[in-house]
Design a protein around this motif. Sequence first.
Motif, PDB file in Angstrom:
ATOM      1  N   ARG A   1      25.811  55.298 -15.222  1.00  0.00           N
ATOM      2  CA  ARG A   1      24.916  55.131 -16.378  1.00  0.00           C
ATOM      3  C   ARG A   1      25.744  54.957 -17.654  1.00  0.00           C
ATOM      4  NH1 ARG A   1      19.727  53.812 -16.663  1.00  0.00           N
ATOM      5  NH2 ARG A   1      18.510  55.688 -16.599  1.00  0.00           N
TER       6      ARG A   1
ATOM      7  N   ALA B   1       5.808  60.230 -18.061  1.00  0.00           N
ATOM      8  CA  ALA B   1       5.515  59.855 -16.673  1.00  0.00           C
ATOM      9  C   ALA B   1       4.839  60.962 -15.881  1.00  0.00           C
ATOM     10  CB  ALA B   1       6.802  59.420 -15.972  1.00  0.00           C
TER      11      ALA B   1
ATOM     12  N   ARG C   1       0.049  57.774 -15.069  1.00  0.00           N
ATOM     13  CA  ARG C   1       0.388  57.356 -13.703  1.00  0.00           C
ATOM     14  C   ARG C   1      -0.696  56.451 -13.135  1.00  0.00           C
ATOM     15  NH1 ARG C   1       5.098  59.502 -12.603  1.00  0.00           N
ATOM     16  NH2 ARG C   1       5.122  58.316 -10.696  1.00  0.00           N
TER      17      ARG C   1
ATOM     18  N   GLY D   1      11.214  52.805  -7.660  1.00  0.00           N
ATOM     19  CA  GLY D   1      10.620  53.842  -8.495  1.00  0.00           C
ATOM     20  C   GLY D   1      10.874  55.225  -7.949  1.00  0.00           C
ATOM     21  N   ARG D   2       9.859  56.086  -8.098  1.00  0.00           N
ATOM     22  CA  ARG D   2       9.998  57.478  -7.636  1.00  0.00           C
ATOM     23  C   ARG D   2       8.956  57.822  -6.573  1.00  0.00           C
ATOM     24  NH1 ARG D   2      13.078  56.382 -11.060  1.00  0.00           N
ATOM     25  NH2 ARG D   2      14.255  57.738 -12.453  1.00  0.00           N
ATOM     26  N   ASP D   3       7.821  57.130  -6.635  1.00  0.00           N
ATOM     27  CA  ASP D   3       6.708  57.499  -5.762  1.00  0.00           C
ATOM     28  C   ASP D   3       6.086  56.268  -5.109  1.00  0.00           C
ATOM     29  OD1 ASP D   3       5.682  56.332  -8.047  1.00  0.00           O
ATOM     30  OD2 ASP D   3       3.902  57.587  -8.106  1.00  0.00           O
TER      31      ASP D   3
ATOM     32  N   TYR E   1       6.779  52.779 -17.044  1.00  0.00           N
ATOM     33  CA  TYR E   1       6.753  54.100 -17.683  1.00  0.00           C
ATOM     34  C   TYR E   1       7.536  54.058 -18.998  1.00  0.00           C
ATOM     35  CZ  TYR E   1       4.568  55.876 -13.534  1.00  0.00           C
ATOM     36  OH  TYR E   1       3.677  56.077 -12.520  1.00  0.00           O
TER      37      TYR E   1
ATOM     38  N   SER F   1       9.251  49.643 -11.327  1.00  0.00           N
ATOM     39  CA  SER F   1       8.119  50.440 -11.835  1.00  0.00           C
ATOM     40  C   SER F   1       8.515  51.324 -13.007  1.00  0.00           C
ATOM     41  CB  SER F   1       7.505  51.278 -10.711  1.00  0.00           C
ATOM     42  OG  SER F   1       8.410  52.248 -10.273  1.00  0.00           O
ATOM     43  N   GLY F   2       9.798  51.737 -13.075  1.00  0.00           N
ATOM     44  CA  GLY F   2      10.260  52.561 -14.193  1.00  0.00           C
ATOM     45  C   GLY F   2      10.080  51.840 -15.527  1.00  0.00           C
TER      46      GLY F   2
ATOM     47  N   ARG G   1       7.332  67.704 -11.400  1.00  0.00           N
ATOM     48  CA  ARG G   1       6.032  67.436 -12.037  1.00  0.00           C
ATOM     49  C   ARG G   1       4.907  67.600 -11.011  1.00  0.00           C
ATOM     50  NH1 ARG G   1       7.809  61.751 -12.476  1.00  0.00           N
ATOM     51  NH2 ARG G   1       7.305  60.879 -10.455  1.00  0.00           N
TER      52      ARG G   1
ATOM     53  N   SER H   1      17.305  58.982 -10.519  1.00  0.00           N
ATOM     54  CA  SER H   1      17.693  58.010 -11.536  1.00  0.00           C
ATOM     55  C   SER H   1      19.183  57.672 -11.402  1.00  0.00           C
ATOM     56  CB  SER H   1      17.400  58.555 -12.934  1.00  0.00           C
ATOM     57  OG  SER H   1      18.191  59.683 -13.173  1.00  0.00           O
TER      58      SER H   1
HETATM   59  O1   DC Z   1      14.017  54.326 -12.961  1.00  0.00           O
HETATM   60  P1   DC Z   1      13.963  54.629 -14.443  1.00  0.00           P
HETATM   61  O2   DC Z   1      15.067  55.534 -14.910  1.00  0.00           O
HETATM   62  O3   DC Z   1      13.863  53.407 -15.284  1.00  0.00           O
HETATM   63  O4   DC Z   1      12.587  55.433 -14.640  1.00  0.00           O
HETATM   64  C1   DC Z   1      12.189  55.879 -15.882  1.00  0.00           C
HETATM   65  C2   DC Z   1      11.350  57.147 -15.759  1.00  0.00           C
HETATM   66  O5   DC Z   1      10.094  56.825 -15.181  1.00  0.00           O
HETATM   67  C3   DC Z   1      11.969  58.267 -14.939  1.00  0.00           C
HETATM   68  O6   DC Z   1      12.180  59.418 -15.721  1.00  0.00           O
HETATM   69  C4   DC Z   1      10.959  58.585 -13.891  1.00  0.00           C
HETATM   70  C5   DC Z   1       9.762  57.762 -14.181  1.00  0.00           C
HETATM   71  N1   DC Z   1       9.259  57.043 -13.007  1.00  0.00           N
HETATM   72  C6   DC Z   1       8.274  57.660 -12.280  1.00  0.00           C
HETATM   73  O7   DC Z   1       7.894  58.784 -12.577  1.00  0.00           O
HETATM   74  N2   DC Z   1       7.728  57.005 -11.211  1.00  0.00           N
HETATM   75  C7   DC Z   1       8.154  55.780 -10.876  1.00  0.00           C
HETATM   76  N3   DC Z   1       7.582  55.158  -9.835  1.00  0.00           N
HETATM   77  C8   DC Z   1       9.171  55.150 -11.612  1.00  0.00           C
HETATM   78  C9   DC Z   1       9.719  55.821 -12.677  1.00  0.00           C
END
Ligand code: DC
Length: 232
Positions: free
Chosen positions: A162, A108, A114, A134-136, A40, A36-37, A192, A14
């Motif tokens: 931030r 999330a 998910r 995103g993350r994944d 969530y 994608s965040g 997770r 993040s």
């Molecule tokens: O990028 P962000 O900070 O807006 O994301 C918000 C939350 O969503 C962050 O804690 C992780 C989750 N997230 C996720 O698990 N998978 C993603 N593809 C995008 C975000």
Amino acid sequence: MVTTKITIAVDGYSSTGKSTFARLAASRLGYLYLDSGALYRSVTLYGLGNGHVGENGIDREGLQKSLDGLKVSFRKTEDGSFRTMLNGQDVEEKIRTLEVSSHVSRVAEIPFVRRFVDSILQEYGKGKGIVMDGRDIGTTVFPDAELKIFMTADRKVRAGRRMKEMEEAGKKVTFEEVLANIDQRDYTDTHRKTSPLSMAADAIELDNSHMTLDQELDWLKEILLKRFGICI
Ligand code: DC
């Protein structure tokens, strides 16, 4: 106008500047950009609003049932940016509050959340010509993405960024609060059970701790040209 259409996945921790980078990359390419965040965050805001997410934990059953009544979409504005819409209501600012930020990682990590988000993302990405952050994204949502970028940066640099964003939005927070939130999210994101944050084996790392946005875009420009013959 770039005619070659590929899928670009931008993953990472993040506050590494993924969305700014991904949005600009998409705009240079004439591609669609998707955060994608924001999905969530929208599910979290929705859960906070209907009482299924709160200080005392998450009522998973209630939240799952309530998802039938949730529609998240993106509205393009005149300046080309996207606004997140929750059941037709613009929630772009509401999903960025510290309250949502402090609950979102726990929402999330729920497998049905998910799956709900992934199906929306995969629908948007069907036609390629998309940059998604995103993350994944590179590991789970689009494992076949032609280009996968994994963004990192020093945690204090990220907290500083931030904090600046929040101050500009008129929110008063301390550096320690922001840093603690970043550390907590890094931990939850990487630990997770379902789709933890990890770098895909075929991703390229971009550490932007000491890079300007222009330098990041020059870096991307070189890769696009070398690998795909795409000129931006
Ligand atoms: O990028 P962000 O900070 O807006 O994301 C918000 C939350 O969503 C962050 O804690 C992780 C989750 N997230 C996720 O698990 N998978 C993603 N593809 C995008 C975000």
